[in-house]
Design an enzyme around this catalytic site. Structure first.
Site, PDB file in Angstrom:
ATOM      1  N   GLY A  13      15.826 -31.964 126.498  1.00 31.74           N
ATOM      2  CA  GLY A  13      17.135 -32.699 126.511  1.00 31.74           C
ATOM      3  C   GLY A  13      17.916 -32.321 125.805  1.00 31.74           C
ATOM      4  O   GLY A  13      17.496 -32.950 124.623  1.00 31.74           O
ATOM      5  N   LEU A  14      18.728 -31.301 125.782  1.00 39.76           N
ATOM      6  CA  LEU A  14      19.658 -30.909 124.962  1.00 39.76           C
ATOM      7  C   LEU A  14      21.131 -31.837 125.333  1.00 39.76           C
ATOM      8  O   LEU A  14      22.137 -31.294 125.342  1.00 39.76           O
ATOM      9  CB  LEU A  14      20.009 -29.547 125.079  1.00 39.76           C
ATOM     10  CG  LEU A  14      18.752 -28.419 125.603  1.00 39.76           C
ATOM     11  CD1 LEU A  14      19.207 -27.096 125.628  1.00 39.76           C
ATOM     12  CD2 LEU A  14      18.142 -28.836 124.008  1.00 39.76           C
ATOM     13  N   ASN A  36      16.850 -27.768 129.695  1.00 37.95           N
ATOM     14  CA  ASN A  36      18.044 -29.232 129.457  1.00 37.95           C
ATOM     15  C   ASN A  36      17.767 -29.056 131.122  1.00 37.95           C
ATOM     16  O   ASN A  36      17.243 -27.737 132.094  1.00 37.95           O
ATOM     17  CB  ASN A  36      18.298 -28.773 129.070  1.00 37.95           C
ATOM     18  CG  ASN A  36      19.883 -30.565 129.463  1.00 37.95           C
ATOM     19  OD1 ASN A  36      19.972 -30.751 128.644  1.00 37.95           O
ATOM     20  ND2 ASN A  36      20.497 -30.138 130.012  1.00 37.95           N
ATOM     21  N   VAL A  78      15.827 -37.201 126.626  1.00 38.62           N
ATOM     22  CA  VAL A  78      16.035 -38.018 127.652  1.00 38.62           C
ATOM     23  C   VAL A  78      16.431 -39.272 127.470  1.00 38.62           C
ATOM     24  O   VAL A  78      15.818 -39.705 126.975  1.00 38.62           O
ATOM     25  CB  VAL A  78      15.361 -37.326 129.081  1.00 38.62           C
ATOM     26  CG1 VAL A  78      15.569 -36.012 129.045  1.00 38.62           C
ATOM     27  CG2 VAL A  78      14.472 -38.082 129.114  1.00 38.62           C
ATOM     28  N   ALA A  80      16.340 -43.211 127.582  1.00 41.37           N
ATOM     29  CA  ALA A  80      14.915 -44.137 127.911  1.00 41.37           C
ATOM     30  C   ALA A  80      15.043 -44.569 129.334  1.00 41.37           C
ATOM     31  O   ALA A  80      15.480 -44.164 130.372  1.00 41.37           O
ATOM     32  CB  ALA A  80      15.415 -44.895 126.915  1.00 41.37           C
ATOM     33  N   ASN A 106      15.622 -43.782 122.159  1.00 42.28           N
ATOM     34  CA  ASN A 106      15.312 -44.907 121.656  1.00 42.28           C
ATOM     35  C   ASN A 106      14.684 -46.345 122.798  1.00 42.28           C
ATOM     36  O   ASN A 106      14.627 -46.673 123.331  1.00 42.28           O
ATOM     37  CB  ASN A 106      16.971 -45.945 121.785  1.00 42.28           C
ATOM     38  CG  ASN A 106      17.382 -45.327 120.368  1.00 42.28           C
ATOM     39  OD1 ASN A 106      16.602 -45.479 119.634  1.00 42.28           O
ATOM     40  ND2 ASN A 106      18.735 -45.709 120.445  1.00 42.28           N
ATOM     41  N   SER A 132      17.137 -41.776 113.902  1.00 42.69           N
ATOM     42  CA  SER A 132      17.990 -42.605 113.375  1.00 42.69           C
ATOM     43  C   SER A 132      18.835 -42.057 112.569  1.00 42.69           C
ATOM     44  O   SER A 132      18.636 -40.907 111.780  1.00 42.69           O
ATOM     45  CB  SER A 132      17.514 -43.936 112.073  1.00 42.69           C
ATOM     46  OG  SER A 132      18.854 -44.522 111.991  1.00 42.69           O
ATOM     47  N   GLY A 133      19.705 -41.743 112.955  1.00 39.30           N
ATOM     48  CA  GLY A 133      20.636 -40.979 111.549  1.00 39.30           C
ATOM     49  C   GLY A 133      22.059 -40.810 112.770  1.00 39.30           C
ATOM     50  O   GLY A 133      22.865 -40.500 112.479  1.00 39.30           O
ATOM     51  N   LYS A 186      11.451 -48.838 114.950  1.00 37.01           N
ATOM     52  CA  LYS A 186      13.178 -47.765 115.378  1.00 37.01           C
ATOM     53  C   LYS A 186      14.046 -49.039 115.446  1.00 37.01           C
ATOM     54  O   LYS A 186      15.148 -48.962 115.502  1.00 37.01           O
ATOM     55  CB  LYS A 186      12.996 -46.697 116.268  1.00 37.01           C
ATOM     56  CG  LYS A 186      14.540 -46.686 116.235  1.00 37.01           C
ATOM     57  CD  LYS A 186      15.401 -45.952 115.411  1.00 37.01           C
ATOM     58  CE  LYS A 186      16.577 -45.354 116.315  1.00 37.01           C
ATOM     59  NZ  LYS A 186      18.057 -46.067 116.641  1.00 37.01           N
ATOM     60  N   HIS A 189      14.947 -51.082 112.729  1.00 39.93           N
ATOM     61  CA  HIS A 189      15.750 -50.481 112.458  1.00 39.93           C
ATOM     62  C   HIS A 189      17.386 -51.449 112.611  1.00 39.93           C
ATOM     63  O   HIS A 189      17.810 -51.730 112.011  1.00 39.93           O
ATOM     64  CB  HIS A 189      15.807 -49.384 112.810  1.00 39.93           C
ATOM     65  CG  HIS A 189      17.091 -48.555 112.140  1.00 39.93           C
ATOM     66  ND1 HIS A 189      17.785 -47.881 113.041  1.00 39.93           N
ATOM     67  CD2 HIS A 189      17.392 -48.038 110.738  1.00 39.93           C
ATOM     68  CE1 HIS A 189      18.565 -47.850 112.663  1.00 39.93           C
ATOM     69  NE2 HIS A 189      18.873 -47.639 111.081  1.00 39.93           N
ATOM     70  N   ASN A 190      17.748 -51.133 114.594  1.00 37.22           N
ATOM     71  CA  ASN A 190      18.635 -50.716 114.964  1.00 37.22           C
ATOM     72  C   ASN A 190      19.383 -52.431 114.900  1.00 37.22           C
ATOM     73  O   ASN A 190      20.528 -52.754 114.933  1.00 37.22           O
ATOM     74  CB  ASN A 190      18.603 -50.935 116.744  1.00 37.22           C
ATOM     75  CG  ASN A 190      18.667 -49.221 116.758  1.00 37.22           C
ATOM     76  OD1 ASN A 190      17.985 -47.855 115.546  1.00 37.22           O
ATOM     77  ND2 ASN A 190      19.088 -48.671 117.578  1.00 37.22           N
ATOM     78  N   GLU A 193      20.532 -53.490 111.965  1.00 39.49           N
ATOM     79  CA  GLU A 193      22.615 -52.725 111.777  1.00 39.49           C
ATOM     80  C   GLU A 193      22.854 -53.570 112.452  1.00 39.49           C
ATOM     81  O   GLU A 193      24.284 -53.731 112.122  1.00 39.49           O
ATOM     82  CB  GLU A 193      21.760 -51.688 112.823  1.00 39.49           C
ATOM     83  CG  GLU A 193      23.241 -50.901 112.971  1.00 39.49           C
ATOM     84  CD  GLU A 193      22.800 -49.680 114.408  1.00 39.49           C
ATOM     85  OE1 GLU A 193      21.524 -48.726 113.973  1.00 39.49           O
ATOM     86  OE2 GLU A 193      23.207 -49.529 115.203  1.00 39.49           O
TER      87      GLU A 193
HETATM   88  C1  6PG Z   1      20.922 -44.663 115.150  1.00 43.44           C
HETATM   89  C2  6PG Z   1      21.706 -45.380 115.368  1.00 43.44           C
HETATM   90  C3  6PG Z   1      21.906 -45.224 117.650  1.00 43.44           C
HETATM   91  C4  6PG Z   1      22.966 -45.637 118.537  1.00 43.44           C
HETATM   92  C5  6PG Z   1      22.716 -46.567 118.673  1.00 43.44           C
HETATM   93  C6  6PG Z   1      23.323 -48.027 118.768  1.00 43.44           C
HETATM   94  O1  6PG Z   1      19.720 -45.216 114.003  1.00 43.44           O
HETATM   95  O2  6PG Z   1      21.244 -43.256 114.894  1.00 43.44           O
HETATM   96  O3  6PG Z   1      21.408 -46.718 116.311  1.00 43.44           O
HETATM   97  O4  6PG Z   1      20.141 -45.572 117.964  1.00 43.44           O
HETATM   98  O5  6PG Z   1      23.280 -45.319 117.706  1.00 43.44           O
HETATM   99  O6  6PG Z   1      21.529 -47.653 119.136  1.00 43.44           O
HETATM  100  O7  6PG Z   1      23.337 -48.647 119.394  1.00 43.44           O
HETATM  101  P1  6PG Z   1      24.711 -50.380 120.454  1.00 43.44           P
HETATM  102  O8  6PG Z   1      25.409 -48.981 121.708  1.00 43.44           O
HETATM  103  O9  6PG Z   1      23.295 -51.209 120.595  1.00 43.44           O
HETATM  104  O10 6PG Z   1      24.693 -50.215 118.719  1.00 43.44           O
END
Ligand code: 6PG
Length: 480
Positions: A13-14, A36, A78, A80, A106, A132-133, A186, A189-190, A193
């Site tokens: 998955g590239l 891929n 690839v 989710a 994700n 994440s990043g 994770k 984390h989102n 975010e």
């Molecule tokens: C990360 C980001 C990544 C993605 C976001 C965007 O940790 O690198 O959170 O997972 O860019 O999930 O998601 P949305 O489109 O829901 O804002």
């Protein structure tokens, strides 16, 4: 292929994230099998970045598997859902006992728990790994949140710690816990975010539409805030976005962008999961709602025509004080959102038997990820002081921080109401704070209402037991 030429790890998955993760492995000295579904992507990677390290291109999953030393470590990057299941179904029969399939997407943690159990039946390890990043993080050093068995993690640790972000010599990677723990963290984390971004957006809205600042001036405020407790990647990029001028029109970039926020769904998953676990995540929920409302064009247009704002806009006496108050409101509300997020991780950890170390989660979020921030060190220190902290808000450092912020926070929520500027994040966080510390809540009245219309019973403050009032009769109280 000779033993010494076998690949250390493979990535199938590239897309941008998968390609950059493969490059990161290669740039850190690992021999990386790459594949891929459409071979063009593999060719593009080799043409453009083949010089960066030791890649072993594969034209099929069979070739990819055969290129790997044992235990095989295959990272799936690839989309989710179905596509991930498809690759797992295709590759599993090619693998042997002890091999490791890693899902770096994700994925929903319940899907990961299911997949981990399925593959365990086949003698294979399945690792749900939060990464994440964004694109840059995947290439230069993400925060990595792997779940799965300790055995699988020990086989992955040398590679993951090498490619992860590093803060003060500590890689932003740790074994989060079994089965779905990594993807759950994770997901949180989102969710955090989302809450963080919403609070920043509300701060911008108040400075822009409350104080009448231009975007560039608001950007300078965020730059100044980034030198203090609010230092974070999200505050830093906010200043960049607000300083940016649209090339086509010469207008502030933020003014030419349509005010309808997208969402791929991880924030929504977080709120649903927290609701199922019974944990209030008001900050994350308001952030998801705000994104949904912003995209609800029809309702918004109808409301713009029908609903009036404040009759006389509020006068803000001290502009400098209001800017400082917004900073305080942002920090305090951010604290509430993080406290709710860590409460959710703790509750899920207890529910699923993951034994997640919350201090370690703060540690690996200090770098590489989207919510990376100075104050995650404070969270780590709080859980180092007390691993069983009932809420971040009651930690000495954070309770003092919120106490110092609360007067300004209250002024901001009050002024926003008078200005007609929506601050669902700030106001819900303040209400959560006041509810959490309240000695008596109006839930007593709700219990009375429920008992009257549904005989749902209630408990008393002065003695044990479960009671019901005969509301339709003599209103005597009976013990159930
Ligand atoms: C990360 C980001 C990544 C993605 C976001 C965007 O940790 O690198 O959170 O997972 O860019 O999930 O998601 P949305 O489109 O829901 O804002």
């Amino acid at each position: 292929m000779a033993e010494g030429q076998m690949a250390d790890v493979a990535v199938t998955g590239l897309g941008t994230m998968g390609r950059n993760l493969a490059r990161n492995f290669a740039r850190n000295g690992f021999r990386v099998g790459v594949h891929n579904r459409s071979a063009e992507r593999t060719d593009e990677l080799m043409d453009e970045f083949g010089h960066e390290g030791d890649f072993v291109p594969a034209t099929s999953l069979e070739d990819l598997v055969q290129s790997l030393q044992r235990p095989r470590r295959v990272v799936i990057m690839v989309p989710a859902g179905g596509p991930t299941d498809g690759v797992i179904d295709e590759i599993s029969p090619m693998l042997e006992t002890g091999d490791i399939v890693i899902d770096g997407g994700n994925a929903h943690y319940q899907d990961t728990r299911r997949r981990e159990a399925d593959l365990r039946e086949k003698g294979l390890h399945f690792v749900g790994m939060g990464v994440s990043g964004g694109e840059e993080g995947a290439l230069l050093g993400p925060s990595i949140m792997p779940g799965g068995t300790a055995e699988a993690y020990s086989a992955l640790e040398p590679l993951l710690k090498k490619i992860a972000a590093d803060v003060d010599g500590t890689p932003c990677c740790t074994h989060v816990g079994p089965d779905g723990a990594g993807h759950f963290v994770k997901m949180l984390h989102n969710g955090i975010e989302y809450a963080d971004m919403q609070l920043i957006a509300e701060s911008y809205d108040l400075l822009r539409n409350g104080l009448g600042m231009e975007p560039a001036e608001v950007g300078e405020v965020f730059t100044a805030w980034n030198d203090g407790d609010l230092e974070s990647f999200l505050v830093e990029i906010t200043a960049e976005v607000l300083a940016h001028v649209d090339g086509a029109t010469g207008k502030p970039f933020v003014d030419v962008v349509l005010d309808q926020a997208g969402q791929k769904g991880t924030g929504r998953w977080t709120v649903i999961s927290a609701l199922e676990l019974g944990i209030p995540v008001s900050g994350m929920a308001e952030a998801v709602f705000a994104r949904g409302l912003s995209s609800d064009v029809g309702r918004r247009e109808a409301a713009q025509a029908a609903l009036p704002g404040p009759s006389a806009p509020a006068e803000l006496a001290d502009r400098k004080q209001f800017v400082d108050d917004i900073r305080d409101a942002l920090y305090a509300s951010k604290l509430v959102a993080y406290a709710q997020g860590f409460d959710t991780i703790r509750t899920a950890s207890e529910e699923y038997g993951w034994d997640v170390n919350l201090g370690e989660m703060a540690t690996i979020w200090r770098g590489g990820c989207i919510i990376r921030a100075r104050f995650l060190d404070r969270i780590r220190e709080a859980y180092d002081r007390n691993r069983d902290l009932p809420s971040l808000l009651v930690d000495d450092y954070f309770s003092r921080a919120v106490a110092d912020a609360q007067e300004g926070w209250r002024r901001v929520v009050a002024s926003a109401a008078q200005l007609g500027v929506p601050v669902p994040g700030f106001s819900s966080a303040l209400s959560y704070y006041d509810a959490l510390r309240a000695p008596r809540l109006p839930a007593a009245l709700i219990q009375g209402q429920r008992d009257l219309f549904g005989a749902h019973t209630y408990q008393r403050v002065d003695r044990d037991g479960t009671f019901h009032v005969d509301w339709s009769g003599d209103r005597s109280e009976e013990e159930r």
